[in-house]
Design a protein around this motif. Sequence first.
Motif, PDB file in Angstrom:
ATOM      1  N   TRP A 684       4.408  -0.025  -4.274  1.00  0.00           N
ATOM      2  CA  TRP A 684       3.869  -0.091  -2.912  1.00  0.00           C
ATOM      3  C   TRP A 684       2.335  -0.180  -2.957  1.00  0.00           C
ATOM      4  O   TRP A 684       1.719  -0.968  -2.241  1.00  0.00           O
ATOM      5  CB  TRP A 684       4.304   1.146  -2.119  1.00  0.00           C
ATOM      6  CG  TRP A 684       4.032   1.083  -0.634  1.00  0.00           C
ATOM      7  CD1 TRP A 684       2.846   0.847  -0.028  1.00  0.00           C
ATOM      8  CD2 TRP A 684       4.987   1.259   0.419  1.00  0.00           C
ATOM      9  NE1 TRP A 684       2.962   0.859   1.333  1.00  0.00           N
ATOM     10  CE2 TRP A 684       4.292   1.121   1.647  1.00  0.00           C
ATOM     11  CE3 TRP A 684       6.344   1.521   0.449  1.00  0.00           C
ATOM     12  CZ2 TRP A 684       4.909   1.248   2.880  1.00  0.00           C
ATOM     13  CZ3 TRP A 684       6.957   1.654   1.679  1.00  0.00           C
ATOM     14  CH2 TRP A 684       6.260   1.517   2.891  1.00  0.00           C
ATOM     15  N   GLY A 685       1.738   0.637  -3.811  1.00  0.00           N
ATOM     16  CA  GLY A 685       0.274   0.619  -3.915  1.00  0.00           C
ATOM     17  C   GLY A 685      -0.242  -0.726  -4.382  1.00  0.00           C
ATOM     18  O   GLY A 685      -1.217  -1.267  -3.826  1.00  0.00           O
ATOM     19  N   ARG A 686       0.393  -1.309  -5.402  1.00  0.00           N
ATOM     20  CA  ARG A 686      -0.039  -2.611  -5.909  1.00  0.00           C
ATOM     21  C   ARG A 686       0.132  -3.679  -4.847  1.00  0.00           C
ATOM     22  O   ARG A 686      -0.724  -4.541  -4.660  1.00  0.00           O
ATOM     23  CB  ARG A 686       0.768  -2.984  -7.164  1.00  0.00           C
ATOM     24  CG  ARG A 686       0.499  -2.083  -8.370  1.00  0.00           C
ATOM     25  CD  ARG A 686       1.029  -2.730  -9.654  1.00  0.00           C
ATOM     26  NE  ARG A 686       2.462  -2.987  -9.567  1.00  0.00           N
ATOM     27  CZ  ARG A 686       3.396  -2.115  -9.966  1.00  0.00           C
ATOM     28  NH1 ARG A 686       3.036  -0.923 -10.442  1.00  0.00           N
ATOM     29  NH2 ARG A 686       4.666  -2.422  -9.884  1.00  0.00           N
ATOM     30  N   HIS A 687       1.286  -3.643  -4.141  1.00  0.00           N
ATOM     31  CA  HIS A 687       1.550  -4.659  -3.126  1.00  0.00           C
ATOM     32  C   HIS A 687       0.569  -4.535  -1.959  1.00  0.00           C
ATOM     33  O   HIS A 687       0.055  -5.555  -1.451  1.00  0.00           O
ATOM     34  CB  HIS A 687       2.982  -4.538  -2.617  1.00  0.00           C
ATOM     35  CG  HIS A 687       3.329  -5.544  -1.564  1.00  0.00           C
ATOM     36  ND1 HIS A 687       3.476  -6.880  -1.832  1.00  0.00           N
ATOM     37  CD2 HIS A 687       3.530  -5.399  -0.207  1.00  0.00           C
ATOM     38  CE1 HIS A 687       3.768  -7.526  -0.719  1.00  0.00           C
ATOM     39  NE2 HIS A 687       3.801  -6.647   0.283  1.00  0.00           N
ATOM     40  N   ALA A 688       0.278  -3.317  -1.526  1.00  0.00           N
ATOM     41  CA  ALA A 688      -0.661  -3.119  -0.411  1.00  0.00           C
ATOM     42  C   ALA A 688      -2.050  -3.625  -0.787  1.00  0.00           C
ATOM     43  O   ALA A 688      -2.742  -4.262   0.028  1.00  0.00           O
ATOM     44  CB  ALA A 688      -0.703  -1.644  -0.028  1.00  0.00           C
TER      45      ALA A 688
END
Length: 698
Positions: A684-688
């Motif tokens: 989620w962090g990488r995608h955001a």
Amino acid sequence: MHDHHASYNLALVLLSFGVASIASFTALDLAGRVRASRGVVRHLWLAGGAFAMGTGIWAMHFVGMLAMEMGARVDYGIFLTLLSLAAAIASSALALFIVQSGRLSLSRLSIGALIMGGGVCLMHYVGMAAMHIEGTMRYAPALFLTSVAIAVSASGVALWLAFRLNPTGTRRAPLWQRLIAALVMAVGISGMHYTGMAAAVYPQGFVPSANVGISTGQLAISVALVSTCIMLAALMISLFDAHMSSRNAQLAASLQEANAELKQMIYRDALTQLPNRLLLEERLEEQLGQQAPFALFFVDLDRFKQVNDTLGHHVGDQLIRQAAIRLRTMIREADTVARVGGDEFIVLLGEHSTREDAAELAKRLVSTLANPFQIGASLVKVSTSIGISLHPEDGSDKHSLMIHADAAMYAAKRMGRNNFQFFELDMTTHEKRRAVLERRLRLAIENGGLRLAYQPRVDVDNGRITGVEALLRWEDEELGTVEPSEIIPVAEDTGLILPIGEWVLRTACTYAFDWQEEMAQPLFVSVNISAIQLNNRHFIDVVKEVLEETGLEPSHLELELTESALVLNPEVALTTLVELRGLGVTLSIDDFGTGYSNLALLRRFPIDRLKIDRSFMSHAVTDVQDAAIVKAVIALAQSLDLQVVAEGVENEQQLSLIRQLHTHEYQGFLFSEALEGEELKRFWGRHASMIDRTNNEN
């Protein structure tokens, strides 16, 4: 010296008739005891009865002798007197011996009457010969022959009456019948005696002989006392024995009735009164012994546990009773239907039933049990799965036939329920795995062997993650990876779905709350709910309890329901969904298009989202029909102002299609597979970050 005939004392004549009546009544009563007895007891009654009867007949003879007024004292020789008594006892023994058999034929009656009549005549005329008189006593031939004929006839009547009044040996004739019969016999005995007495012609003016003998007075007292005591004792013993026999018969009848009730309890199901497993197995063993072909059905009501959980056990019991009645009315007289478990029945078809017979009956059973059951104010609808094993193809013993029918029944459940299946060899493999799976699943629940993974749900327009779907995962040491599609049916059939469902709900809500605390942003999590959970009367309480314990906002929780969960019991489902919506929980229909929903049904329920099943998405780009279904579902959702989520998006062509159709969200391997909790946070962090860089560049 001139011959003369004796005269009689009327009082003593009547007394002799009374003795004859008592003797006759005793004879009939003792004949009944002989017929009712067995073994050594019968021989004792035969001996004692012969003595009592003989003494009574002999006593009547001598009382009648005393009734003669001869004008002089007459003494009797001891030897001949005792010999006449022995003749009376012997003839009585013969009568009882004839009576003890079960059947009296005409030839046997005739022979018995001749022998017994001869014995009575011997007693009489030997007794007459015992008189000590001067001169020669002779007999009138006509009267002598008449007395013999009367003796034989009276004996025949006595034997016939003994049989008529004691037909079974255990059922006694009414007292009035026995009294009348005794009087008839007494008339015959007295008639023979007095005819024989009348046949005697005594010398005129005879005088007693000088021999020492028994005096008339002594003999009268002795005979009266001894014979009366003997006959009364015999009657008392007979009455006591009859009373005890009657009590024993009543006790035996009570025991027989108790045994019948006990057998009913042992062999019958208490709820339905159908045969239970024990009686079924006995009948199955009997049929196996005949070596004829037949069929065995294993019948199971689908999702019966849900009825118990939602409507109560009293409704479940009524459902079982009504189902039992329907099953009983559908089978033939030669067939057997038994209840062997909660909602499980076994039908044993009669001998020489074919595969075609079995298939025809199975169709009728599935059809009749599919009709709704009216139970009080509730209309309950269930389906039925039937497994069939055939003898001798599928087994030669009861255990293999029952196991194979059970395996075929579970195969019918795997094929969508509401159908029947004949046993096939590979079904046992499925059932062995199912048994192992159930056992290992219970251990996994107890030992924390289950886990959750989370698949992201993505906004079609901006590509941002909008929430996640919690998915059950199970990696077992013995079975390896077990898919949810295999776990859920077993869990539903065994009732494990309720503890598993509650664990999934609590774990997902805990994860979502912890996410918000750690990531400082809300996480919208969706959890799949089975029909059994939705229709469980405690489900609302479970949801409230989980939300309260975990601290998660109700608006951050979405519950996904299948179409079948809604149509199974629409009224209960509607009430539950309205209450959930009142809590603030979001509701969606999962796998839309695979069930039985229609527009009218959807409009009744407070649904927020529709999820298009992955089976349509997999061919929506290449298959015109699947593409048309996807378009229709999206158009339907838009008309109802519902959000649409496309499942199973695995390539760019599918994503392009749902963009064109203005779908709101999607999930699938194109974006991400289901991820473990910590892995999801990193993803989620990488995608955001990637989304933010893209927006900044633009």
